[in-house]
Design a protein around this motif. Structure first.
Motif: not given
Length: 398
Positions: A109, A224, A245, A257-258, A266, A269-270, A273, A284, A286
């Motif tokens: 992230s 996050f 999530y 969800r990651v 990670s 997805v970050t 978002a 969002t 996460v």
């Protein structure tokens, strides 16, 4: 579906109900009920892209050197973390909150942030600080008790550590609302904000209020949540009866969800978002599904509330071990590289130790500095009283 793709979440069993217990208690489960976004398995096998249940496709596009850089980041922050724990045990730090096991969530992230983005950490995001270029010595002043944190939030785009559980999510939401008011969203080069918190903090009123405000005002926010399975001694099922999530839907924004032990997922997805946020598409949530392999802090004894077999099962999903396996399988690194990284991490850690031990103790009266910008009569009176007390000791030099 193209070769190398996988579909996540579409064919998973329903989320656990009120009597089902939390998915983190499923013995030896590599994937929690409901699924998560994963690009790298615990064995180090990689897929090119993953399509989540909402149709979003996640992937990464790194050079060989960037892959190696992620490994170097994770090894270094783990080694610094281990040195900090040793320093605390030797009486050189007052307390330490370890990130052991959460390196992939933090490095993934942290590297997903763009230069203009702002991060609001808890007190455990040492890996995020490292990724933002903050000298590792800076948080150590806080835990040694010689300052309140030494980095400039404006320079590094990272707010100070927040000890009050969940408070940083409200700070972050207010900052993100300001970004909107300044017209700094709606384009690919817009600004976004990320707030870090844990599964236990998700039960705090501050966090839920931040969800409401960010949703109503369409704030460019990424919440996050590092779900490391435990608040200090309470398991996840004491926080929620559905996957964390999924809470986002009740506030009116997406949740995903990651696999928090997968640095590639990670990151992907970050980054997605954050880009949604900066383009004016709102917040969002996460949920990085990971595990705290050590204690909550150095004042905690996790053997009192969790069993050894659970810890061992999660060690098999170690984020660094799986990424090392990936690099080997892809012939992106050899034993010489891994040895070099270990040696460099040791060198950085030993240098950090020396710098910590050289930190000067602050003067007692400096406690009163920087409380008010222009001072106050009440504070001045307290300072004078403290000075008189210190003067009563022979050889005092305050």
């Amino acid at each position: 579906m193209a070769k190398g793709e996988s579909k996540v979440g579409a064919a998973r069993p329903p989320a656990p109900g009120p009597s089902d217990g939390a998915e983190s208690r499923i013995p030896n489960a590599d994937v929690p009920a409901g699924g998560f976004v994963q690009l790298l398995t615990p064995d180090g096998d990689h897929v090119d892209s993953v399509t989540a249940a909402d149709g979003t496709t996640y992937s990464v596009d790194f050079t060989d050197e960037e892959y190696r850089g992620l490994y170097r980041d994770m090894v270094t922050v783990r080694r610094l973390d281990a040195e900090a724990t040793a320093l605390q045990r030797q009486g050189e730090l007052g307390i330490w909150a370890s990130l052991l096991g959460q390196e992939a969530a933090q490095v993934g992230s942290g590297r997903a942030l763009r230069t203009q983005d702002m991060a609001f950490p808890t007190y455990r995001e040492h890996g995020v600080l490292y990724c933002r270029g903050i000298d590792p010595i800076m948080p150590f002043g806080l835990f040694r008790g010689v300052d309140q944190g030494a980095w400039d939030p404006n320079e590094f785009k990272v707010n100070m550590y927040t000890i009050v559980i969940g408070a940083q999510t409200l700070h972050a939401t207010g900052y993100a609302m300001g970004i909107n008011m300044d017209g700094k969203t709606g384009t690919d080069d817009g600004e976004a904000v990320i707030a870090y918190f844990g599964d236990g903090a998700s039960s705090q009123g501050d966090v839920n209020e931040a969800f409401i405000w960010s949703a109503v005002f369409n704030a460019p926010m990424v919440f996050f949540c590092q779900n490391n399975q435990y608040a200090i001694s309470e398991p996840l099922e004491r926080q929620t009866r559905i996957p964390l999530y999924q809470r986002a839907a009740g506030f009116g924004f997406p949740g995903v969800r990651v696999d928090g032990n997968d640095v590639l997922a990670s990151y992907a997805v970050t980054r997605h978002a954050l880009d949604r946020a900066r383009n004016g598409e709102g917040p969002t949530l996460v949920e990085a599904y990971t595990y705290r392999m050590g204690a909550h802090t150095t004042t905690d004894d996790p053997t009192r509330y969790r069993i050894a077999s659970e810890v061992e099962s999660w060690k098999a999903k170690d984020p660094i071990a799986r990424f090392r396996a990936f690099l080997g399988k892809q012939t992106l690194a050899d034993e010489a590289f891994f040895a070099e990284v270990d040696a460099q991490a040791n060198e950085v850690a030993l240098n950090l130790r020396e710098r910590v031990l050289e930190m000067p103790d602050p003067k007692p009266l400096s406690l009163f500095d920087n409380v008010y910008p222009n001072g106050s009569p009440h504070l001045d009176a307290q300072r004078d009283q403290m000075a008189q007390y210190l003067d009563s000791f022979e050889g005092s030099a305050h």
